[in-house]
Design an enzyme around this catalytic site. Structure first.
Site, short mmCIF file in Angstrom:
data_model
loop_
_atom_site.label_atom_id
_atom_site.label_comp_id
_atom_site.label_asym_id
_atom_site.label_seq_id
_atom_site.Cartn_x
_atom_site.Cartn_y
_atom_site.Cartn_z
N GLY A 45 0.78 -1.24 0.00
CA GLY A 45 0.00 0.00 0.00
C GLY A 45 0.81 1.28 0.00
O GLY A 45 0.36 2.29 -0.54
N GLU A 99 4.06 4.06 6.02
CA GLU A 99 2.83 3.26 5.90
C GLU A 99 1.78 4.08 5.15
O GLU A 99 1.79 5.32 5.19
CB GLU A 99 2.37 2.89 7.32
CG GLU A 99 1.10 2.11 7.42
CD GLU A 99 1.12 0.75 6.72
OE1 GLU A 99 1.31 0.73 5.49
OE2 GLU A 99 0.92 -0.27 7.40
N ASP A 100 0.87 3.38 4.47
CA ASP A 100 -0.20 4.09 3.76
C ASP A 100 -1.28 4.58 4.73
O ASP A 100 -1.70 5.72 4.69
CB ASP A 100 -0.82 3.21 2.65
CG ASP A 100 -1.32 1.86 3.14
OD1 ASP A 100 -1.11 1.51 4.33
OD2 ASP A 100 -1.92 1.12 2.33
N ASP A 103 -5.17 1.88 10.41
CA ASP A 103 -6.63 1.75 10.54
C ASP A 103 -6.92 1.21 11.94
O ASP A 103 -6.99 1.96 12.91
CB ASP A 103 -7.09 0.82 9.41
CG ASP A 103 -8.58 0.61 9.34
OD1 ASP A 103 -9.32 1.16 10.17
OD2 ASP A 103 -9.04 -0.12 8.44
N PHE A 152 -13.99 3.67 4.08
CA PHE A 152 -13.04 2.95 3.22
C PHE A 152 -12.53 3.88 2.12
O PHE A 152 -13.31 4.51 1.41
CB PHE A 152 -13.71 1.72 2.61
CG PHE A 152 -12.71 0.80 1.98
CD1 PHE A 152 -12.00 -0.11 2.75
CD2 PHE A 152 -12.45 0.86 0.62
CE1 PHE A 152 -11.06 -0.94 2.18
CE2 PHE A 152 -11.50 0.03 0.04
CZ PHE A 152 -10.80 -0.87 0.82
N VAL A 153 -11.21 3.94 2.00
CA VAL A 153 -10.60 4.79 0.97
C VAL A 153 -9.82 3.96 -0.05
O VAL A 153 -9.44 2.82 0.23
CB VAL A 153 -9.68 5.87 1.59
CG1 VAL A 153 -10.50 6.96 2.28
CG2 VAL A 153 -8.67 5.27 2.55
N ASP A 159 -5.78 -0.18 -2.14
CA ASP A 159 -6.60 -0.97 -3.06
C ASP A 159 -7.93 -1.38 -2.44
O ASP A 159 -8.12 -1.34 -1.22
CB ASP A 159 -5.85 -2.23 -3.50
CG ASP A 159 -5.81 -3.29 -2.40
OD1 ASP A 159 -5.47 -2.93 -1.25
OD2 ASP A 159 -6.15 -4.45 -2.67
P1 IMP Z 1 -4.87 -2.15 10.15
O1 IMP Z 1 -4.12 -3.36 10.57
O2 IMP Z 1 -6.36 -2.30 10.38
O3 IMP Z 1 -4.35 -0.87 10.81
O4 IMP Z 1 -4.77 -2.01 8.59
C1 IMP Z 1 -3.56 -1.94 7.96
C2 IMP Z 1 -3.66 -2.08 6.46
O5 IMP Z 1 -4.98 -2.29 5.99
C3 IMP Z 1 -3.21 -0.82 5.77
O6 IMP Z 1 -1.80 -0.78 5.62
C4 IMP Z 1 -3.93 -0.89 4.44
O7 IMP Z 1 -3.16 -1.63 3.52
C5 IMP Z 1 -5.19 -1.62 4.76
N1 IMP Z 1 -6.33 -0.67 4.90
C6 IMP Z 1 -6.84 -0.18 6.04
N2 IMP Z 1 -7.85 0.68 5.79
C7 IMP Z 1 -7.97 0.73 4.44
C8 IMP Z 1 -8.84 1.46 3.53
O8 IMP Z 1 -9.71 2.25 3.92
N3 IMP Z 1 -8.63 1.23 2.20
C9 IMP Z 1 -7.69 0.37 1.71
N4 IMP Z 1 -6.86 -0.32 2.52
C10 IMP Z 1 -7.00 -0.14 3.87
#
Ligand code: IMP
Length: 178
Positions: A45, A99-100, A103, A152-153, A159
């Site tokens: 990402g 990091e992208d 979340d 969701f983005v 992606d």
């Molecule tokens: P987390 O473990 O929930 O913090 O999510 C981490 C990963 O989930 C990020 O690095 C993204 O690749 C993916 N992600 C989280 N939210 C989104 C979103 O809204 N759109 C697309 N990918 C997401």
């Protein structure tokens, strides 16, 4: 724009993104001057964000790619598996994770734990986006591009089921038309 039958609308234009990147890079250049930082780019990402951010970094630095997360569709799976591991030469270095989006924080918490085993001197996080409302783990993000709502983005490297990483602006799911 429709992706897999879902409607997405623009949240950040390319111009707005460029301003965010400039601000983040200036802060990193100032904070890490003389510290020879080592950037770890979280694949997949973060690749577009990282390529824009790193071209605005003007101080000497190292760079490597890592891949730890497993993310399917719109929900985090909770499984974090090393695919491209941390390189051993981060030992004693001032690491900046790129990091992208943070979340739930599950991926970043697991990655930080893993990174500690490689004995970096210090660890900072630069994330293009953060969703504070979605957080399930406490994760301090040192450099934040934009705080967004729990929606969701897509685009700018992010992606939806493997699609849309190449979209140059940032889009958000339009929940009113689903
Ligand atoms: P987390 O473990 O929930 O913090 O999510 C981490 C990963 O989930 C990020 O690095 C993204 O690749 C993916 N992600 C989280 N939210 C989104 C979103 O809204 N759109 C697309 N990918 C997401």
């Amino acid at each position: 724009m429709k992706v897999k039958g879902r409607n997405f609308v623009e949240m950040l234009s390319e111009e707005e993104i460029a301003k965010i990147i400039d601000r983040m890079a200036s802060a990193i250049n100032a904070d890490l001057e003389g510290k020879n930082p080592y950037f770890l780019v979280m694949m997949n990402g973060a690749f577009i964000f990282a390529s824009d951010l790193l071209r605005k970094i003007t101080i000497p630095c190292g760079l490597a790619f890592v891949r730890y997360s497993s993310y399917e569709g719109m929900k985090t799976t909770g499984k974090v598996v090393p695919v491209i591991p941390v390189p051993a030469d981060v030992k004693g270095r001032n690491v900046v994770i790129i990091e992208d989006i943070v979340d739930t924080g599950i991926t970043m918490e697991a990655f930080l734990k893993e990174l500690k085993n490689f004995s970096p001197e210090s660890v900072r996080i630069a994330s293009f986006l953060t969703k504070p409302e979605a957080r399930q783990r406490e994760v301090l993000v040192d450099y934040v591009g934009k705080e967004i709502e729990n929606k969701f983005v897509l685009g700018y490297g992010l992606d939806y089921d493997g699609l849309g990483r190449n979209i140059p602006s940032l889009l958000v799911l339009d929940e009113s038309t689903q």
